[in-house]
Motif scaffolding. Structure first.
Motif, PDB file in Angstrom:
ATOM      1  N   ALA A   1       0.826  -1.207   0.000  1.00 13.08           N
ATOM      2  CA  ALA A   1       0.000   0.000   0.000  1.00 13.08           C
ATOM      3  C   ALA A   1       0.860   1.257   0.000  1.00 13.08           C
ATOM      4  O   ALA A   1       1.975   1.258   0.534  1.00 13.08           O
ATOM      5  N   ASP A   2       0.337   2.322  -0.580  1.00 14.50           N
ATOM      6  CA  ASP A   2       1.054   3.603  -0.615  1.00 14.50           C
ATOM      7  C   ASP A   2       1.415   4.097   0.785  1.00 14.50           C
ATOM      8  O   ASP A   2       2.447   4.713   0.985  1.00 14.50           O
ATOM      9  N   ALA A   3       0.549   3.837   1.742  1.00  9.25           N
ATOM     10  CA  ALA A   3       0.743   4.338   3.103  1.00  9.25           C
ATOM     11  C   ALA A   3       1.709   3.496   3.938  1.00  9.25           C
ATOM     12  O   ALA A   3       2.047   3.878   5.059  1.00  9.25           O
ATOM     13  N   ASP A   4       2.172   2.377   3.424  1.00  7.78           N
ATOM     14  CA  ASP A   4       3.098   1.520   4.165  1.00  7.78           C
ATOM     15  C   ASP A   4       4.360   2.312   4.515  1.00  7.78           C
ATOM     16  O   ASP A   4       4.942   2.954   3.646  1.00  7.78           O
ATOM     17  N   PRO A   5       4.793   2.288   5.781  1.00 10.22           N
ATOM     18  CA  PRO A   5       5.962   3.063   6.191  1.00 10.22           C
ATOM     19  C   PRO A   5       7.234   2.710   5.417  1.00 10.22           C
ATOM     20  O   PRO A   5       8.018   3.600   5.061  1.00 10.22           O
ATOM     21  N   THR A   6       7.448   1.441   5.138  1.00 12.83           N
ATOM     22  CA  THR A   6       8.644   1.047   4.395  1.00 12.83           C
ATOM     23  C   THR A   6       8.553   1.504   2.953  1.00 12.83           C
ATOM     24  O   THR A   6       9.546   1.954   2.378  1.00 12.83           O
ATOM     25  N   ALA A   7       7.368   1.440   2.361  1.00 16.61           N
ATOM     26  CA  ALA A   7       7.190   1.935   0.996  1.00 16.61           C
ATOM     27  C   ALA A   7       7.500   3.426   0.940  1.00 16.61           C
ATOM     28  O   ALA A   7       8.164   3.898   0.007  1.00 16.61           O
TER      29      ALA A   7
END
Length: 84
Positions: A64-70
């Motif tokens: 997901a766009d909101a994933d901290p690692t992303a």
């Protein structure tokens, strides 16, 4: 290219030394290198390094766009193509 780990500091990794060497050789000869990664691979690191993050054209992942690692990967300049 598939890898078992896509990590902000460890880069792209895999669990097999021979596989890592082969993938480095393939990427060195390719005009563009795209990495496929599912959400369970984002943020993990395996034992053997394959490539640094800046050595690939883009990472294609279902994270997901909101994933901290992303977000961290994107902040480092990694092109992250989301499949969601």
């Amino acid at each position: 290219m598939g890898v078992t780990g896509i990590h902000p500091t460890a880069g792209l990794t895999t669990g097999d030394a021979d596989e890592a060497a082969m993938k480095r050789a393939l990427a060195a000869r390719a005009a563009d290198t795209y990495v496929l990664g599912s959400d369970e691979k984002i943020g993990t690191a395996s034992r053997y390094g394959v490539l640094a993050l800046d050595a690939v054209t883009a990472i294609i992942a279902d994270v997901a766009d909101a994933d901290p690692t992303a977000r961290e990967l994107t902040a480092q300049g990694v092109t992250l193509l989301h499949t969601r």
